[in-house]
Write an enzyme that holds these catalytic residues in place. Structure first.
Site, mmCIF file in Angstrom:
data_model
loop_
_atom_site.group_PDB
_atom_site.id
_atom_site.type_symbol
_atom_site.label_atom_id
_atom_site.label_comp_id
_atom_site.label_asym_id
_atom_site.label_seq_id
_atom_site.Cartn_x
_atom_site.Cartn_y
_atom_site.Cartn_z
ATOM 1 N N CYS A 1 -1.711 7.835 -44.112
ATOM 2 C CA CYS A 1 -2.976 8.387 -43.601
ATOM 3 C C CYS A 1 -3.482 7.651 -42.360
ATOM 4 C CB CYS A 1 -4.026 8.407 -44.695
ATOM 5 S SG CYS A 1 -3.463 9.428 -46.068
ATOM 6 N N HIS B 1 -12.137 23.139 -37.938
ATOM 7 C CA HIS B 1 -11.254 23.049 -36.770
ATOM 8 C C HIS B 1 -11.706 21.985 -35.772
ATOM 9 C CE1 HIS B 1 -9.447 26.631 -38.447
ATOM 10 N NE2 HIS B 1 -8.425 26.422 -37.648
ATOM 11 N N GLU C 1 -9.790 17.159 -50.806
ATOM 12 C CA GLU C 1 -9.056 16.845 -49.578
ATOM 13 C C GLU C 1 -7.634 17.388 -49.654
ATOM 14 O OE1 GLU C 1 -9.157 12.948 -46.919
ATOM 15 O OE2 GLU C 1 -7.942 12.685 -48.720
HETATM 16 N N1 LIG Z 1 -9.872 7.211 -52.266
HETATM 17 C C1 LIG Z 1 -9.247 7.785 -51.222
HETATM 18 N N2 LIG Z 1 -7.944 7.604 -51.022
HETATM 19 C C2 LIG Z 1 -7.331 8.218 -49.996
HETATM 20 C C3 LIG Z 1 -8.051 9.063 -49.122
HETATM 21 C C4 LIG Z 1 -9.450 9.208 -49.344
HETATM 22 O O1 LIG Z 1 -10.160 9.893 -48.596
HETATM 23 N N3 LIG Z 1 -10.010 8.582 -50.402
HETATM 24 N N4 LIG Z 1 -7.411 9.717 -48.127
HETATM 25 C C5 LIG Z 1 -6.120 9.630 -47.941
HETATM 26 C C6 LIG Z 1 -5.454 10.486 -46.902
HETATM 27 O O2 LIG Z 1 -6.379 10.929 -45.947
HETATM 28 C C7 LIG Z 1 -4.772 11.763 -47.446
HETATM 29 O O3 LIG Z 1 -5.730 12.552 -48.108
HETATM 30 C C8 LIG Z 1 -3.618 11.508 -48.353
HETATM 31 O O4 LIG Z 1 -4.006 11.547 -49.690
HETATM 32 P P1 LIG Z 1 -2.970 11.764 -50.856
HETATM 33 O O5 LIG Z 1 -3.723 12.205 -52.065
HETATM 34 O O6 LIG Z 1 -2.139 10.534 -50.985
HETATM 35 O O7 LIG Z 1 -2.154 12.992 -50.259
HETATM 36 P P2 LIG Z 1 -0.790 13.629 -50.719
HETATM 37 O O8 LIG Z 1 -0.646 14.905 -50.009
HETATM 38 O O9 LIG Z 1 0.305 12.657 -50.574
HETATM 39 O O10 LIG Z 1 -1.082 13.860 -52.241
HETATM 40 P P3 LIG Z 1 -0.244 14.562 -53.374
HETATM 41 O O11 LIG Z 1 -0.076 13.488 -54.411
HETATM 42 O O12 LIG Z 1 1.023 15.051 -52.787
HETATM 43 O O13 LIG Z 1 -1.133 15.664 -53.852
HETATM 44 C C9 LIG Z 1 -5.314 8.673 -48.724
HETATM 45 N N5 LIG Z 1 -6.021 8.038 -49.788
HETATM 46 ZN ZN LIG Z 2 -6.269 12.677 -44.867
#
Ligand SMILES: Nc1nc2c(c(=O)[nH]1)N=C([C@H](O)[C@H](O)COP(=O)(O)OP(=O)(O)OP(=O)(O)O)CN2
Ligand SMILES: [Zn+2]
Length: 146
Positions: A26, A76, A131
């Site tokens: 991220c 956007h 998200e």
């Molecule tokens: N507590 C938080 N942890 C993370 C955030 C956040 O906003 N709060 N954001 C991110 C990254 O921006 C992004 O959202 C990645 O998140 P993640 O859940 O790891 O995304 P994936 O697509 O890999 O998730 P899946 O497990 O494939 O659904 C990171 N952490």
């Molecule tokens: Zn993100």
């Protein structure tokens, strides 16, 4: 007879962001299709034969407020804390950049949206912001500090 009810409407918006300093992927500039659930609590209106009879709030009115106060700005756009190195390049290329002044985690974005809608006078109960399909944050309106 009026009763307290929670009603909810779901919205989506697409935004880019970058978590500068994140230990994982991220830290890259990337995007999400956010899903926003706005929950409003109140008594059902009892005006006989009025447009809102039996509604806590007309979903159409709720949609107008959320669009005006939140979606028009965030959709956007590159959602920025303000210290992302890419900001100047994006602005110079005419891209939409919204400087929020906080790290754009889903937690902070949910707090921001909840505060914005509460300040707009909505009888807000909570917002839940997804998200990704598996990651969300929820903020109760009563927990918002002024
Ligand atoms: N507590 C938080 N942890 C993370 C955030 C956040 O906003 N709060 N954001 C991110 C990254 O921006 C992004 O959202 C990645 O998140 P993640 O859940 O790891 O995304 P994936 O697509 O890999 O998730 P899946 O497990 O494939 O659904 C990171 N952490
Ligand atoms: Zn993100």
């Amino acid at each position: 007879m009026p009763n307290e009810v929670i009603v909810s409407k779901r919205f989506t918006f697409d935004s880019a962001h970058q978590l500068v300093g994140h230990k994982g992927k991220c830290a890259n500039l990337h995007g999400h299709t956010y899903i926003l659930e706005v929950m409003v609590k109140g008594e059902t209106k009892c005006e006989q034969h009025g447009s809102d009879e039996g509604f806590v709030i007309d979903f159409a009115d709720l949609k107008d407020i959320v669009k005006l106060k939140v979606l028009n700005s965030l959709d956007h756009a590159f959602l920025a804390k303000g210290d992302e190195p890419v900001i100047d390049v994006l602005k110079a290329s005419g891209s939409k950049v919204v400087i929020l002044g906080f790290r754009t985690t889903v937690e902070n974005l949910a707090i921001y949206i909840c505060r914005t809608l509460k300040n707009a006078g909505l009888p807000l109960y909570a917002v839940r912001l997804y998200e990704t399909p598996t990651s969300w944050a929820q903020v109760m309106a009563d927990d918002i500090r002024d």
